[in-house]
Design a protein around this motif. Structure first.
Motif, PDB file in Angstrom:
ATOM      1  N   LEU A  66      -7.125  -2.833  -0.159  1.00 61.20           N
ATOM      2  CA  LEU A  66      -7.147  -1.373  -0.104  1.00 61.20           C
ATOM      3  C   LEU A  66      -8.574  -0.875  -0.308  1.00 61.20           C
ATOM      4  N   GLN A  67      -9.013   0.032   0.562  1.00 62.73           N
ATOM      5  CA  GLN A  67     -10.372   0.568   0.431  1.00 62.73           C
ATOM      6  C   GLN A  67     -10.370   1.868  -0.370  1.00 62.73           C
TER       7      GLN A  67
ATOM      8  N   VAL B 293      -2.085  -7.789   5.428  1.00 64.16           N
ATOM      9  CA  VAL B 293      -1.835  -7.510   4.012  1.00 64.16           C
ATOM     10  C   VAL B 293      -0.544  -8.219   3.584  1.00 64.16           C
TER      11      VAL B 293
ATOM     12  N   ILE C 279       0.848  -1.200   0.000  1.00 66.81           N
ATOM     13  CA  ILE C 279       0.000   0.000   0.000  1.00 66.81           C
ATOM     14  C   ILE C 279       0.881   1.247   0.000  1.00 66.81           C
TER      15      ILE C 279
ATOM     16  N   TRP D  17      -7.017   1.116   4.460  1.00 68.85           N
ATOM     17  CA  TRP D  17      -7.108  -0.298   4.109  1.00 68.85           C
ATOM     18  C   TRP D  17      -7.811  -1.027   5.239  1.00 68.85           C
TER      19      TRP D  17
END
Ligand SMILES: [Zn+2]
Length: 289
Positions: free
Chosen positions: A75-76, A100, A41, A94
């Protein structure tokens, strides 16, 4: 390491091809230091920061440009922004309940996701472009965006590690803007650029990078523009956000905590409001209630 936060444009003499190169360390480190980002990320955020810098340089508006993505994978949301003075900020959210993995593709990070490019000029209408995440990399998605929105062939290379992020951009302008047509130029320049490594994108100065790729071409380099971390939050905007909670909730928080504190997620600036600070607001809200 010295401060190298800048973007620099270039063009190739007697062709209709232009380009830009961005390299950031301090500005980027400032952005990723706000949270303990999982590795994939963090590097995607770095690629976004390099990408928004390149985009901001291409889009000719007086205002703010933002590049966001939303998805249903690990990931949002991820959001980066750059204003007309090259002030950059960015953040990612996230699913913190999931571990992750160290290695993730863009599709795994952003399952069924899409990119949103928003142009917010100081005057005039906001414009939003949306691209589905179909490519394997952010660079591919952006190339798709350029093709859809401007019908201009464009190529993008992006890279990030834990201290630096960088990018390279090439675009072929419409034929009527061509000086003296060099038919093979676009193919040759993009072919040479595709030999660039992530290390070169992150380590070489723009002069050295262009020399490495194009030492046999006539490259014209323009003045570099400094880029920096900068946040557009303000006490007034934060107060507006507090107001949007509604009078009831504002009163309740004040009675429980004696004040309302809100910190900016981009820059960590803390804004504190007491009952006195919000008196008129509570009065206004009371009347409209
Ligand atoms: Zn802020």
């Amino acid at each position: 390491m010295t401060n190298i936060n800048e973007i620099q444009r270039f063009s190739f003499d007697n062709t209709n091809v232009r380009g830009a190169r961005v390299l950031l360390n301090e500005a980027y480190q400032n952005i990723i230091s706000r949270k303990d980002y999982p590795k994939p990320i963090e590097s995607l955020l770095g690629e976004f920061v390099a990408a928004i810098s390149l985009l901001r340089d291409i889009v000719k508006i007086d205002g703010v440009l933002s590049l966001q993505c939303k998805g249903n994978g690990f990931l949002q949301t991820l959001m980066t922004e750059c204003d007309e003075n090259q002030n950059l900020r960015g953040i990612a959210q996230w699913d913190e309940n999931q571990k992750v993995p160290e290695q993730l593709s863009l599709k795994e990070l952003l399952e069924g996701g899409y990119l949103i490019i928003t142009i917010s000029p100081k005057k005039g209408q906001r414009y939003q472009g949306i691209v589905e995440v179909v490519g394997d990399t952010l660079a591919e998605c952006l190339e798709q965006y350029f093709y859809q929105s401007e019908q201009l062939p464009s190529r993008v290379w992006l890279a990030a590690n834990d201290t630096q992020c960088g990018g390279l951009f090439l675009q072929r302008l419409p034929a009527e803007q061509a000086k003296e047509g060099d038919e093979d130029a676009w193919g040759r320049f993009t072919h040479l650029a595709s030999t660039v490594t992530n290390e070169e994108l992150l380590e070489l100065s723009t002069v050295d990078l262009l020399h490495r790729l194009y030492h046999e071409e006539d490259v014209r380099l323009y003045d570099a523009k400094a880029m920096q971390f900068g946040c557009s939050c303000s006490r007034q905007r934060t107060r507006d956000a507090v107001a949007s909670l509604g009078a009831e909730e504002v009163r309740q928080i004040l009675s429980e905590q004696g004040k309302i504190s809100a910190d900016c997620q981009f820059c960590a600036e803390l804004y504190v409001f007491t009952k006195d600070d919000l008196a008129d607001l509570l009065g206004d809200l009371k009347q409209t209630h």
